[in-house]
Motif scaffolding. Structure first.
Motif, PDB file in Angstrom:
ATOM      1  N   GLU A  57       0.717  -1.243   0.016  1.00 39.46           N
ATOM      2  CA  GLU A  57       0.011   0.056  -0.008  1.00 39.46           C
ATOM      3  C   GLU A  57       0.934   1.297   0.004  1.00 39.46           C
ATOM      4  N   ARG A  90       0.129  10.472   4.272  1.00 39.04           N
ATOM      5  CA  ARG A  90      -0.549  10.256   3.046  1.00 39.04           C
ATOM      6  C   ARG A  90      -2.080  11.056   3.221  1.00 39.04           C
ATOM      7  N   ARG A  91      -2.611  10.502   4.807  1.00 34.29           N
ATOM      8  CA  ARG A  91      -4.000  11.191   4.929  1.00 34.29           C
ATOM      9  C   ARG A  91      -3.875  12.785   4.817  1.00 34.29           C
ATOM     10  N   LYS A  92      -2.894  13.267   5.545  1.00 37.33           N
ATOM     11  CA  LYS A  92      -2.698  14.529   5.526  1.00 37.33           C
ATOM     12  C   LYS A  92      -2.688  15.263   4.144  1.00 37.33           C
ATOM     13  N   GLN A  93      -1.674  14.517   3.155  1.00 32.89           N
ATOM     14  CA  GLN A  93      -1.826  14.873   2.093  1.00 32.89           C
ATOM     15  C   GLN A  93      -3.062  14.893   1.030  1.00 32.89           C
ATOM     16  N   LEU A  94      -3.745  13.733   1.378  1.00 30.74           N
ATOM     17  CA  LEU A  94      -5.096  13.543   0.662  1.00 30.74           C
ATOM     18  C   LEU A  94      -5.950  14.689   1.267  1.00 30.74           C
ATOM     19  N   ASP A  95      -6.155  14.995   2.552  1.00 28.39           N
ATOM     20  CA  ASP A  95      -7.063  16.189   2.899  1.00 28.39           C
ATOM     21  C   ASP A  95      -6.655  17.287   2.429  1.00 28.39           C
ATOM     22  N   LEU A  97      -5.367  17.800  -0.540  1.00 30.90           N
ATOM     23  CA  LEU A  97      -5.775  17.911  -2.026  1.00 30.90           C
ATOM     24  C   LEU A  97      -7.196  18.005  -2.023  1.00 30.90           C
ATOM     25  N   ILE A  98      -8.005  17.376  -1.178  1.00 29.01           N
ATOM     26  CA  ILE A  98      -9.270  17.627  -0.991  1.00 29.01           C
ATOM     27  C   ILE A  98      -9.934  19.029  -0.850  1.00 29.01           C
ATOM     28  N   GLY A 122      -2.374  21.774  -1.954  1.00 29.21           N
ATOM     29  CA  GLY A 122      -2.447  20.465  -1.890  1.00 29.21           C
ATOM     30  C   GLY A 122      -1.189  19.788  -2.668  1.00 29.21           C
ATOM     31  N   ARG A 126       4.267  17.960  -1.161  1.00 30.96           N
ATOM     32  CA  ARG A 126       4.666  16.474  -1.507  1.00 30.96           C
ATOM     33  C   ARG A 126       5.667  16.609  -2.529  1.00 30.96           C
TER      34      ARG A 126
END
Length: 144
Positions: A57, A90-95, A97-98, A122, A126
């Motif tokens: 993952e 990864r969750r922080k990065q996705l948040d 981006l969202i 976002g 990264r």
């Protein structure tokens, strides 16, 4: 509890073909082979498969996973803590981006201008980290 290869496949979502491949690579060996030829997996094998899937993952190659898990200093708890840390990042990065997508949608729908900085919130963290990993810290500093 023990599982046959098909039961483990159903339980984990990993195909029987993949489990056979992991066996061929020496990454996940069955605990034993039943007299009828069925591969049987015990609790330890199930735990190992979970770790493999965590590594997958996070984008690790199978060879790397095998090397890590077979290292003399491999520690399951340390690995799990590292997985957690990486997943939280990864969750922080996705948040982020969202939030950027939502803000962009709102700006488009309402005709509101976003600042140029807001458009890249976002992505920026990264991309800087990737560039620094690839080219060193100097790559993101102003050189003029």
């Amino acid at each position: 509890m023990e599982y046959t290869i098909s039961e483990l496949a159903r339980l984990s979502g990993v195909s029987t073909r993949t489990l056979r491949y992991y066996d061929a690579l020496g990454l996940l060996k069955p605990t034993r082979i039943h007299s009828s030829g069925y591969r049987i997996y015990d609790r330890e094998a199930i735990d190992r498969l979970q770790l493999i899937l965590f590594y997958r993952e996070l984008g690790f190659a199978l060879k790397t996973i095998k090397d890590l898990m077979e290292a003399d200093d491999f520690d399951v708890l340390t690995a799990l803590r590292t997985h957690r840390k990486e997943l939280l990042a990864r969750r922080k990065q996705l948040d982020l981006l969202i939030q950027t997508v939502e803000k962009t949608i709102q700006a488009k729908e309402r005709g509101i201008a976003m600042s140029d900085q807001e458009k890249f919130i976002g992505f920026k963290e990264r991309l800087i980290a990737e560039n620094e990993a690839k080219y060193g810290e100097r790559s993101t500093r102003k050189v003029w």
